[in-house]
Design a protein around this motif. Structure first.
Motif, short mmCIF file in Angstrom:
data_model
loop_
_atom_site.label_atom_id
_atom_site.label_comp_id
_atom_site.label_asym_id
_atom_site.label_seq_id
_atom_site.Cartn_x
_atom_site.Cartn_y
_atom_site.Cartn_z
N LEU A 1 -39.95 -12.85 25.11
CA LEU A 1 -41.09 -13.48 24.46
C LEU A 1 -42.18 -13.70 25.50
N ASP B 1 -46.20 -14.90 26.56
CA ASP B 1 -47.45 -15.59 26.28
C ASP B 1 -48.59 -14.60 26.50
N ALA B 2 -49.32 -14.29 25.44
CA ALA B 2 -50.32 -13.23 25.51
C ALA B 2 -51.49 -13.57 26.42
N HIS C 1 -48.50 -15.01 20.90
CA HIS C 1 -47.30 -14.57 21.61
C HIS C 1 -46.86 -13.21 21.09
N HIS D 1 -43.54 -14.66 30.87
CA HIS D 1 -42.36 -14.45 30.05
C HIS D 1 -41.72 -15.80 29.76
N LEU D 2 -41.76 -16.21 28.50
CA LEU D 2 -41.27 -17.53 28.12
C LEU D 2 -39.77 -17.56 27.87
N LEU E 1 -40.94 -21.81 20.73
CA LEU E 1 -42.31 -22.13 20.33
C LEU E 1 -42.42 -23.50 19.67
N ALA F 1 -52.38 -8.59 21.46
CA ALA F 1 -52.33 -9.89 20.78
C ALA F 1 -53.62 -10.17 20.02
#
Length: 216
Positions: free
Chosen positions: A41, A43-44, A22, A49-50, A77, A15
């Motif tokens: 997806l 979140d870095a 992300h 895991h979103l 997002l 990222a």
């Protein structure tokens, strides 16, 4: 996780290199006339895991899957899109599955750079734009492949630059306002050492592709 070079790297490192908060991780499997897509997806910063989804559809639904994934990410997002960006999500770059397959195979060959792989990618992209002469991303990728051969000294000739120029202006004729096409032109001008022109085109690409970190 594998990223470009094939060396294991953590999510935060990738990222940071891409300049994003992300990451979208996924896999695609084709089985006869069906395609299975798994995406998540991430979140870095937290590695959380979103969102995740699995798609199992007929192969000719692949473009609809792309659009659904993009819309799901926007929703997760809570991103605000312009009317032009929303239209871009709904419009596939090509409706020709064979051309799209050629394009994806070519993309996989271009990184990391290797002369023989780049030449193979060019052959595939030439086939893609022959099948669909309105396939703008394929023209942009084709221009980039020619420029890479020139920049890496594998074919440092005027002829190679001419091939890149032909591809990039084909893209611009299709959509003069395309950020992707202006980014390809920026790369091409950089290859020709025309730095002022490259920076001007990069500025146009930044305005059109505001959510990407763009640099030469």
């Amino acid at each position: 996780m594998l990223y470009k070079s094939g060396n294991p790297r953590n999510v935060r490192e990738i990222a940071q290199q891409l300049g994003v908060a992300h990451l979208l991780q996924g896999s695609v499997q084709r089985d006869a006339n069906r395609v299975r897509v798994n995406v998540q997806l991430i979140d870095a910063q937290t590695d959380a895991h979103l969102w995740a989804e699995r798609y199992d559809r007929p192969l000719d639904d692949v473009f609809a899957i792309q659009s659904e994934i993009a819309k799901a990410i926007v929703e997760q997002l809570q991103a605000k899109l312009s009317a032009k960006e929303r239209t871009a999500i709904d419009q596939a770059a090509t409706s020709d599955l064979a051309a799209f397959d050629l394009y994806m195979r070519a993309k996989a060959l271009l990184f990391p750079f290797d002369r023989d792989r780049a030449l193979q990618a060019i052959e595939l992209l030439d086939q893609a734009v022959t099948r669909d002469p309105k396939f703008l991303p394929a023209y942009c990728k084709l221009a980039g492949a020619h420029d890479l051969l020139y920049l890496h000294g594998q074919d440092h000739t005027p002829g190679r630059l001419a091939l890149a120029e032909s591809a990039v202006y084909s893209a611009l004729r299709l959509r003069p306002d395309s950020g992707e096409a202006h980014l390809a032109l920026a790369m091409h001008l950089y290859s020709k050492l025309e730095y002022d022109g490259a920076l001007a085109e990069l500025a146009i690409a930044r305005r059109t592709l505001p959510k990407r970190r763009l640099k030469l």
